[in-house]
Design a protein around this motif. Structure first.
Motif, short mmCIF file in Angstrom:
data_model
loop_
_atom_site.label_atom_id
_atom_site.label_comp_id
_atom_site.label_asym_id
_atom_site.label_seq_id
_atom_site.Cartn_x
_atom_site.Cartn_y
_atom_site.Cartn_z
N GLU A 1 4.76 -5.71 16.80
CA GLU A 1 4.22 -4.59 16.02
C GLU A 1 2.70 -4.61 16.15
O GLU A 1 2.15 -5.44 16.87
CB GLU A 1 4.65 -4.68 14.55
N GLY A 2 2.02 -3.70 15.45
CA GLY A 2 0.57 -3.70 15.44
C GLY A 2 0.06 -4.61 14.33
O GLY A 2 0.83 -5.06 13.48
N ARG B 1 1.29 -15.09 14.62
CA ARG B 1 1.63 -15.18 13.19
C ARG B 1 2.81 -16.12 12.95
O ARG B 1 3.48 -16.54 13.88
CB ARG B 1 1.95 -13.78 12.66
N SER C 1 -1.58 -3.76 11.78
CA SER C 1 -1.26 -3.14 10.49
C SER C 1 -0.40 -1.90 10.66
O SER C 1 -0.43 -0.99 9.83
CB SER C 1 -2.55 -2.79 9.73
N THR C 2 0.39 -1.86 11.74
CA THR C 2 1.25 -0.70 12.02
C THR C 2 2.54 -1.17 12.71
O THR C 2 2.59 -2.26 13.26
CB THR C 2 0.57 0.29 12.99
N LEU D 1 7.31 -6.61 10.07
CA LEU D 1 7.45 -6.08 8.72
C LEU D 1 8.47 -4.93 8.77
O LEU D 1 8.40 -4.10 9.70
CB LEU D 1 6.09 -5.53 8.26
N ASN E 1 -3.73 -11.10 11.57
CA ASN E 1 -3.87 -9.64 11.65
C ASN E 1 -5.35 -9.25 11.65
O ASN E 1 -5.79 -8.37 12.39
CB ASN E 1 -3.18 -8.98 10.46
N VAL F 1 0.88 -1.17 0.00
CA VAL F 1 0.00 0.00 0.00
C VAL F 1 0.92 1.22 0.00
O VAL F 1 1.79 1.33 0.86
CB VAL F 1 -0.93 0.04 1.24
N VAL G 1 2.82 3.73 13.73
CA VAL G 1 3.15 4.35 12.44
C VAL G 1 2.86 3.38 11.31
O VAL G 1 2.96 2.17 11.47
CB VAL G 1 4.62 4.83 12.38
N GLY G 2 2.49 3.92 10.16
CA GLY G 2 2.22 3.09 9.00
C GLY G 2 1.75 3.95 7.84
O GLY G 2 1.43 5.13 8.02
N THR G 3 1.69 3.33 6.68
CA THR G 3 1.38 4.05 5.45
C THR G 3 0.03 4.75 5.51
O THR G 3 -0.10 5.88 5.05
CB THR G 3 1.43 3.07 4.26
N THR G 4 -0.99 4.10 6.06
CA THR G 4 -2.31 4.73 6.11
C THR G 4 -2.61 5.32 7.48
O THR G 4 -3.68 5.86 7.71
CB THR G 4 -3.42 3.72 5.74
N GLY H 1 8.86 -1.82 8.18
CA GLY H 1 7.92 -0.75 7.83
C GLY H 1 8.64 0.41 7.15
O GLY H 1 9.70 0.85 7.60
N ARG I 1 10.77 -3.46 -1.22
CA ARG I 1 10.21 -4.43 -0.28
C ARG I 1 9.38 -5.47 -1.01
O ARG I 1 9.41 -6.66 -0.69
CB ARG I 1 9.37 -3.71 0.79
N LYS J 1 5.52 -9.20 3.22
CA LYS J 1 4.20 -8.57 3.25
C LYS J 1 3.23 -9.45 2.46
O LYS J 1 2.83 -9.13 1.33
CB LYS J 1 4.27 -7.14 2.70
N THR K 1 7.31 3.46 6.91
CA THR K 1 7.10 4.61 7.80
C THR K 1 8.05 4.53 8.99
O THR K 1 8.61 5.55 9.41
CB THR K 1 5.64 4.65 8.28
N1 PDD Z 1 0.01 -2.14 6.66
N2 PDD Z 1 3.19 -3.85 10.22
C1 PDD Z 1 2.21 -4.48 9.55
C2 PDD Z 1 1.82 -5.85 9.98
C3 PDD Z 1 1.56 -3.85 8.46
O1 PDD Z 1 0.60 -4.49 7.79
C4 PDD Z 1 1.95 -2.53 8.10
C5 PDD Z 1 1.32 -1.81 6.94
C6 PDD Z 1 2.97 -1.91 8.84
C7 PDD Z 1 3.47 -0.54 8.48
O2 PDD Z 1 4.28 -0.60 7.33
P1 PDD Z 1 4.43 0.62 6.34
O3 PDD Z 1 4.93 1.76 7.14
O4 PDD Z 1 5.43 0.16 5.36
O5 PDD Z 1 3.08 0.88 5.75
C8 PDD Z 1 3.58 -2.59 9.88
C9 PDD Z 1 -0.59 -1.71 5.42
C10 PDD Z 1 -0.71 -0.24 5.29
C11 PDD Z 1 -1.91 -2.44 5.20
O6 PDD Z 1 -1.91 -3.65 5.45
O7 PDD Z 1 -2.89 -1.85 4.77
#
Ligand code: PDD
Length: 292
Positions: free
Chosen positions: A182-183, A143, A185-186, A206, A157, A35, A244-247, A208, A52, A150, A210
């Motif tokens: 980590e989270g 997990r 999705s973050t 991951l 998740n 993303v 922190v994360g892309t969205t 990340g 990546r 990714k 961000t």
């Molecule tokens: N998620 N950790 C996990 C498990 C993630 O799925 C993500 C991103 C991140 C943050 O990575 P980055 O900064 O590269 O976006 C960390 C994306 C946005 C998603 O699944 O929608």
């Protein structure tokens, strides 16, 4: 306006995009995705996302993607144009699977082309939560051992994120063997006495994009960073926590498992990094340089 998407070499209206019921993404979650954020038609950290994805394709031994992951950045830019997303904010979604073949665990014939899908969508950042902070819960990280890939296979998740949503929280912070990874999705950061804490780059998280930008911003500000993994038991003693994360950009966590974090409102280190991130994201720093 009907969105235009990219599928297997063609640009088609979204409702005409069809994939085989034998697609290994559908049958096995056998693929990778990215993303990427776009601002005014410019992809943020595009090269890092492509690298990546290339690493993920290599790890999964999906080898026959023409032009490699970097070629998809051109597709992404064209989709931003075709979908009138050259102004304002958007996200681009890219997915590559091992292709369509009769269901069998082992790889299909090497001649099987991967399935390649890219879409672009208008995006609104979660501004309220970024401003006031979010709630999070902790969950066991169940997990697999290669979370640095990714993969589209996101069941743990999804289950963790759903539990968070049902608890009125934004994110599930995952804990494996007593360690905060980590989270759902973050990436997760803690702040203790002015020092940043985050999990080191291992196959348990991951890498990340961000996260990497935030570490650069921290270094530029002379903030100390300790990548000794946080223990779950330490979370309650942290001054600040942020995701922190892309969205997500940078989002303060102000309540964890129902208990306030630090003072219960976004802390100064989170705020400073949020500001730096916004400047970098919107290119404010660059235009400032250009104008001097
Ligand atoms: N998620 N950790 C996990 C498990 C993630 O799925 C993500 C991103 C991140 C943050 O990575 P980055 O900064 O590269 O976006 C960390 C994306 C946005 C998603 O699944 O929608």
């Amino acid at each position: 306006m009907e969105p235009i998407v990219y599928l297997n070499g063609g640009f088609v209206p979204h409702r005409e995009a069809r994939i085989s019921a034998d697609d290994r993404g559908f049958l096995f979650g056998d693929g990778v995705y990215e993303v990427i954020r776009a601002v005014d038609g410019a992809l943020f950290e595009a090269g890092a996302h492509a690298r990546r994805m290339a690493a993920g394709l290599q790890a999964l031994r999906i080898g026959s993607l023409e032009g490699g992951a970097h070629a998809l950045l051109g597709v992404a830019e064209r989709l931003l144009r075709e979908n009138a997303l050259l102004e304002g904010e958007a996200t681009v979604y890219l997915q590559v699977t091992r292709g369509a073949a009769p269901r069998r665990h082992t790889f299909p014939a090497p001649s099987t082309p991967p399935t390649v899908y890219v879409s672009a969508t208008r995006f609104q950042p979660p501004a309220e939560l970024q401003e006031h902070g979010a709630a999070a819960i902790t969950q066991a990280d169940v997990r697999w051992g290669r979370c640095n890939v990714k993969s589209t296979n996101l069941l743990p998740n999804i289950l963790a994120k759903q539990l968070a949503a049902e608890a009125g929280a934004f994110e599930a912070i995952l804990v494996r063997d007593g360690v905060v990874t980590e989270g759902a999705s973050t990436s997760v950061f803690g702040v203790s006495r002015g020092e940043l804490r985050t999990h080191p780059l291992t196959p348990h998280i991951l890498p990340g994009i961000t996260r990497a930008v935030v570490l650069e911003l921290a270094a530029a500000r002379g903030l100390r960073v300790d990548e000794t993994p946080l223990r779950g038991a330490e979370l309650g003693r942290l001054d600040e926590i942020f995701l922190v994360g892309t969205t997500t950009d940078l989002m303060p966590v102000v309540v964890l498992d129902g208990t306030p974090v630090g003072g219960g409102s976004p802390g100064p280190v989170t705020r400073a990094l949020q500001q730096g991130y916004r400047a970098r994201f919107h290119g404010a720093a660059r235009s400032l340089l250009l104008s001097t």
